[in-house]
Design an enzyme around this catalytic site. Structure first.
Site, PDB file in Angstrom:
ATOM      1  N   HIS A   1     -32.310  10.436 -33.852  1.00  0.00           N
ATOM      2  CA  HIS A   1     -33.561   9.687 -33.715  1.00  0.00           C
ATOM      3  C   HIS A   1     -34.694  10.644 -33.343  1.00  0.00           C
ATOM      4  O   HIS A   1     -34.533  11.465 -32.432  1.00  0.00           O
ATOM      5  CB  HIS A   1     -33.409   8.603 -32.633  1.00  0.00           C
ATOM      6  CG  HIS A   1     -34.638   7.773 -32.488  1.00  0.00           C
ATOM      7  ND1 HIS A   1     -34.978   6.790 -33.406  1.00  0.00           N
ATOM      8  CD2 HIS A   1     -35.642   7.801 -31.577  1.00  0.00           C
ATOM      9  CE1 HIS A   1     -36.128   6.247 -33.043  1.00  0.00           C
ATOM     10  NE2 HIS A   1     -36.545   6.846 -31.930  1.00  0.00           N
TER      11      HIS A   1
ATOM     12  N   SER B   1     -33.361  13.099 -30.467  1.00  0.00           N
ATOM     13  CA  SER B   1     -32.164  12.759 -29.696  1.00  0.00           C
ATOM     14  C   SER B   1     -31.024  12.432 -30.647  1.00  0.00           C
ATOM     15  O   SER B   1     -31.249  11.869 -31.725  1.00  0.00           O
ATOM     16  CB  SER B   1     -32.415  11.507 -28.828  1.00  0.00           C
ATOM     17  OG  SER B   1     -33.565  11.645 -28.026  1.00  0.00           O
TER      18      SER B   1
ATOM     19  N   ASN C   1     -26.247   8.625 -34.059  1.00  0.00           N
ATOM     20  CA  ASN C   1     -27.512   8.501 -34.784  1.00  0.00           C
ATOM     21  C   ASN C   1     -28.479   9.572 -34.320  1.00  0.00           C
ATOM     22  O   ASN C   1     -28.543   9.877 -33.122  1.00  0.00           O
ATOM     23  CB  ASN C   1     -28.122   7.118 -34.529  1.00  0.00           C
ATOM     24  CG  ASN C   1     -29.440   6.922 -35.256  1.00  0.00           C
ATOM     25  OD1 ASN C   1     -29.533   7.189 -36.458  1.00  0.00           O
ATOM     26  ND2 ASN C   1     -30.463   6.472 -34.544  1.00  0.00           N
TER      27      ASN C   1
HETATM   28  C1  GRF Z   1     -35.131  12.282 -39.396  1.00  0.00           C
HETATM   29  O1  GRF Z   1     -36.405  12.530 -38.926  1.00  0.00           O
HETATM   30  C2  GRF Z   1     -34.331  11.523 -38.383  1.00  0.00           C
HETATM   31  O2  GRF Z   1     -34.679  11.801 -37.062  1.00  0.00           O
HETATM   32  C3  GRF Z   1     -34.705  10.087 -38.689  1.00  0.00           C
HETATM   33  O3  GRF Z   1     -34.850  10.052 -40.088  1.00  0.00           O
HETATM   34  C4  GRF Z   1     -35.185  11.340 -40.574  1.00  0.00           C
HETATM   35  C5  GRF Z   1     -34.182  11.689 -41.622  1.00  0.00           C
HETATM   36  O4  GRF Z   1     -34.601  12.779 -42.384  1.00  0.00           O
HETATM   37  N1  GRF Z   1     -33.720   9.183 -38.178  1.00  0.00           N
HETATM   38  P1  GRF Z   1     -33.734  13.283 -43.595  1.00  0.00           P
HETATM   39  O5  GRF Z   1     -33.540  12.111 -44.545  1.00  0.00           O
HETATM   40  O6  GRF Z   1     -32.414  13.781 -43.053  1.00  0.00           O
HETATM   41  O7  GRF Z   1     -34.527  14.380 -44.222  1.00  0.00           O
END
Ligand code: GRF
Length: 216
Positions: free
Chosen positions: A114, A141, A112
């Site tokens: 994050h 991360s 994942n």
């Molecule tokens: C990213 O900021 C990621 O860290 C978080 O959700 C967002 C996803 O962005 N988990 P995207 O949909 O890939 O543009």
């Protein structure tokens, strides 16, 4: 790790899909030796589905509202994804908390992305929380998914200095390209077999990973 053929990724999204796009572009450019075999999604209106369509990637759409329970949602989503035989599940903006049972279907095979320097700020509103705390730096991360929300072992991070005029939106905007690079880097290390994640231990180039890798 030797394997025949390219690594098979399933990417899970809920929204924009800019990380999915970055993965698709890297694969098309030949800088990531993998194949995205399916895009899983819990929202019919997720803009990222259009990216999957553009790149000709099969979609597994299971709207949460179409399921009577989380168990049914997870069962439908994961059973369909398993049909594509992915090696790795990549959660890139997938906004559902997964049960321990769902996570157990992919032991140490689910990562994942994050938007914080875990263990700081698991959960939502990470940019606002970093600013409110007066942090000097922020980041993102990539971690292994476990049953604990944003709590699995952190594989790699990218850091970003907070600027005086940052607000949550600006910080998110500045972080986004770094998130893309971070996710691509980790996926490359995984598909090249340099980063080996087992439930008991994580190895980088044959050595135990003692701290998260840091993207320069
Ligand atoms: C990213 O900021 C990621 O860290 C978080 O959700 C967002 C996803 O962005 N988990 P995207 O949909 O890939 O543009």
């Amino acid at each position: 790790m030797s394997r025949i053929g390219r690594s098979r990724l399933a990417v899970l999204i809920s929204g924009r899909g800019s990380n999915l796009q970055a993965l698709c572009e890297a694969i098309a450019a030949g800088t990531l030796d993998a194949e995205i075999v399916a895009v899983g999604c819990d929202r019919a209106d997720a803009p990222g589905l259009e990216i999957a369509r553009k790149f000709g990637i099969p979609q597994v759409l299971v709207p949460r509202a179409s399921c009577a329970s989380r168990a049914e949602f997870e069962s439908r989503l994961f059973t369909q994804l398993e049909g594509y035989a992915p090696d790795w599940l990549v959660l890139a903006g997938f906004m559902r908390v997964l049960s321990a049972q769902a996570v157990a279907r992919w032991p140490a095979r689910m990562i994942n992305l994050h938007p914080s320097l875990l263990p700081r700020y698991p959960g939502l509103d990470t940019h606002a929380r970093a600013l409110a705390a007066g942090d000097r730096e922020h980041g993102a991360s990539v971690h292994l998914v476990t049953a604990e929300l944003d709590g699995g072992p952190v594989l790699a991070q990218v850091r970003l200095k907070i600027q005086p005029d940052d607000n949550p939106e600006r910080l998110a905007e500045r972080l986004r390209p770094l998130e893309h690079r971070l996710l691509l880097w980790v996926c490359s290390l995984l598909v090249e077999g340099r980063l080996l994640a087992e439930s008991e231990q994580i190895l980088i180039d044959g050595e135990p990973l003692r701290a998260p890798l840091l993207l320069n």
